[in-house]
Structures are given as structure tokens and as C-alpha cells.
Design a protein around this motif. Structure first.
Motif, short mmCIF file in Angstrom:
data_model
loop_
_atom_site.label_atom_id
_atom_site.label_comp_id
_atom_site.label_asym_id
_atom_site.label_seq_id
_atom_site.Cartn_x
_atom_site.Cartn_y
_atom_site.Cartn_z
N ILE A 75 41.45 29.94 32.11
CA ILE A 75 42.36 30.37 31.06
C ILE A 75 43.63 29.55 31.21
CG2 ILE A 75 43.27 32.30 32.44
CD1 ILE A 75 43.68 33.81 29.78
N TRP A 76 44.12 29.03 30.09
CA TRP A 76 45.40 28.34 30.05
C TRP A 76 46.37 29.29 29.36
CZ3 TRP A 76 48.31 26.38 25.76
CH2 TRP A 76 49.42 25.63 26.14
N LEU A 77 47.38 29.72 30.12
CA LEU A 77 48.38 30.66 29.61
C LEU A 77 49.51 29.87 28.95
CD1 LEU A 77 48.42 33.01 32.72
CD2 LEU A 77 47.22 33.38 30.55
N HIS A 78 49.66 30.02 27.67
CA HIS A 78 50.60 29.18 26.93
C HIS A 78 52.06 29.41 27.31
CE1 HIS A 78 51.30 32.69 24.42
NE2 HIS A 78 52.29 32.06 23.84
N GLU A 79 52.42 30.61 27.71
CA GLU A 79 53.82 30.88 28.04
C GLU A 79 54.24 30.27 29.38
OE1 GLU A 79 54.76 35.01 27.67
OE2 GLU A 79 54.45 35.00 25.50
N THR A 80 53.36 30.35 30.37
CA THR A 80 53.70 29.86 31.72
C THR A 80 53.07 28.51 32.03
OG1 THR A 80 51.81 30.97 32.72
CG2 THR A 80 53.89 32.22 32.58
N ARG A 81 52.12 28.08 31.19
CA ARG A 81 51.36 26.83 31.39
C ARG A 81 50.46 26.89 32.61
NH1 ARG A 81 53.37 26.70 26.60
NH2 ARG A 81 54.66 24.97 25.98
N GLU A 82 50.20 28.10 33.11
CA GLU A 82 49.30 28.27 34.26
C GLU A 82 47.85 28.06 33.83
OE1 GLU A 82 49.98 31.62 37.26
OE2 GLU A 82 51.06 32.28 35.45
N ILE A 83 47.05 27.59 34.79
CA ILE A 83 45.61 27.46 34.61
C ILE A 83 44.96 28.29 35.70
CG2 ILE A 83 43.65 25.89 34.65
CD1 ILE A 83 45.59 23.68 33.72
N ILE A 84 44.14 29.26 35.29
CA ILE A 84 43.52 30.19 36.23
C ILE A 84 42.02 30.20 36.00
CG2 ILE A 84 43.41 32.58 37.00
CD1 ILE A 84 46.29 32.86 35.73
N GLU A 85 41.25 29.99 37.06
CA GLU A 85 39.80 30.05 36.95
C GLU A 85 39.38 31.49 36.68
OE1 GLU A 85 35.93 29.54 39.82
OE2 GLU A 85 37.62 28.20 40.19
N ILE A 86 38.50 31.68 35.68
CA ILE A 86 38.07 33.05 35.37
C ILE A 86 36.56 33.24 35.40
CG2 ILE A 86 40.14 33.58 34.03
CD1 ILE A 86 38.31 33.38 31.52
N ALA A 87 35.78 32.14 35.38
CA ALA A 87 34.32 32.28 35.40
C ALA A 87 33.67 30.99 35.90
CB ALA A 87 33.79 32.62 34.02
N ASN A 88 32.51 31.14 36.51
CA ASN A 88 31.77 29.98 36.99
C ASN A 88 31.06 29.23 35.87
OD1 ASN A 88 32.35 30.08 39.76
ND2 ASN A 88 30.88 31.73 40.02
N SER A 89 30.78 29.92 34.75
CA SER A 89 30.12 29.28 33.61
C SER A 89 30.27 30.17 32.39
CB SER A 89 28.64 29.04 33.90
OG SER A 89 27.95 30.28 33.92
N ILE A 90 29.90 29.63 31.25
CA ILE A 90 29.97 30.39 30.01
C ILE A 90 29.07 31.62 30.05
CG2 ILE A 90 28.19 29.07 28.76
CD1 ILE A 90 31.54 30.15 27.23
N GLU A 91 27.95 31.53 30.79
CA GLU A 91 27.04 32.67 30.90
C GLU A 91 27.69 33.86 31.59
OE1 GLU A 91 25.93 29.65 32.13
OE2 GLU A 91 24.34 29.09 30.75
N ASP A 92 28.63 33.60 32.48
CA ASP A 92 29.32 34.69 33.18
C ASP A 92 30.22 35.49 32.23
OD1 ASP A 92 28.10 33.85 35.49
OD2 ASP A 92 29.92 32.98 36.37
N LEU A 93 30.63 34.88 31.15
CA LEU A 93 31.50 35.55 30.20
C LEU A 93 30.75 36.18 29.04
CD1 LEU A 93 34.37 32.92 29.95
CD2 LEU A 93 34.42 35.10 31.16
N ILE A 94 29.68 35.51 28.61
CA ILE A 94 28.95 35.95 27.43
C ILE A 94 27.53 36.30 27.85
CG2 ILE A 94 28.15 35.29 25.14
CD1 ILE A 94 30.42 33.18 25.22
N GLU A 95 27.18 37.54 27.68
CA GLU A 95 25.83 37.96 28.06
C GLU A 95 25.07 38.50 26.90
OE1 GLU A 95 25.52 39.87 31.81
OE2 GLU A 95 27.56 39.32 32.27
#
Length: 132
Positions: A112-132
Motif C-alpha cells: 500500500i502506498w499511503l498518499h499523505e505520508t508517502r509510506e510504502i507498506i507490504e500488505i500481501a505476498n500476492s494478489i491471491e492473498d487479497l482476493i479469494e
């Protein structure tokens, strides 16, 4: 509403962006180009690949990955090698990154790229981890 897309349009996007998407992402998008999903934190709209098959598909994919990525790359703090794949309607984006800065091969991990802070945070190993 997501719908299938021909591989040639995904390949065109890869050429335009100078990248190679992970196979898992390509396979997901070939079946469902775009769509929506929810995480515990947010609701997300997936940017589709631009589909030129007919006028209906053109209009349904006008906010495509290449367009959105290129617009975000103009914003200070967005990673110059990042690929925007989804947005939450509040300015934050889900992105994919290459293995190394000057490589074309994109890793499967989703950030995830947070537009206010410009932080980049890993949230999933792949698209399958987010969409099931």
C-alpha cells in the motif's frame, strides 16, 4: 463489474510500462479484469488493463493501470518504478514493485502506498492473498 481480457492487452501494458507482471497477477486479470474487493482496513477498486475490443470495454477500462500509474508517477513521493493496481477512493493505492530498482520483472508482493505520508507498506505476498 470485472470481465475477462485478452492477453495481448496485458502484454501491451507491459510494453508501455517497461515491466513484466507476475504470472499470478496476469492469470487473475485475464479472468477478471478489474473489480472490487475489501480488506479489514479498506474497500479497493482494481485498475483494469485497457481493453480495446469494443466501445463498451474501452469505456469500462478508461481508468486503466498504465494511465493511473503514469499519473501517480508525477506525484512526488510515489515510487518511480511502482505500478498502481488498485485505489481506495481516498488517495491511497495498492502497488507492485520490481525485485530491484532497475529491473523490469515485477514481484508478486502487494504494497500500500499511503498518499499523505508517502509510506510504502507490504500488505500481501500476492494478489491471491487479497482476493479469494
Amino acid at each position: 463489474m470485472p470481465f475477462p481480457i485478452e492477453l495481448k492487452y496485458i502484454k501491451e501494458a507491459e510494453v508501455e510500462l517497461g515491466v513484466q507482471f507476475p504470472k499470478s497477477f496476469i492469470e487473475k486479470m485475464k479472468k477478471e479484469n478489474g473489480g472490487e474487493f475489501s480488506t479489514d482496513e479498506d474497500d479497493w477498486t482494481i485498475y483494469p488493463f485497457f481493453d480495446k475490443l469494443d466501445n463498451k470495454r474501452i469505456s469500462r477500462t478508461c481508468n486503466h493501470i498504465v494511465l493511473e500509474t503514469n499519473q501517480l508517477r508525477e506525484i512526488e513521493g510515489f515510487p518511480k518504478n511502482g505500478i498502481a493496481i488498485a485505489e481506495n477512493g481516498c488517495g491511497d493505492n495498492l502497488i507492485m514493485l520490481p525485485f530491484q530498482e532497475n529491473q523490469t520483472e515485477i514481484r508478486e508482493k502487494i504494497y500500500i502506498w499511503l498518499h499523505e505520508t508517502r509510506e510504502i507498506i507490504e500488505i500481501a505476498n500476492s494478489i491471491e492473498d487479497l482476493i479469494e
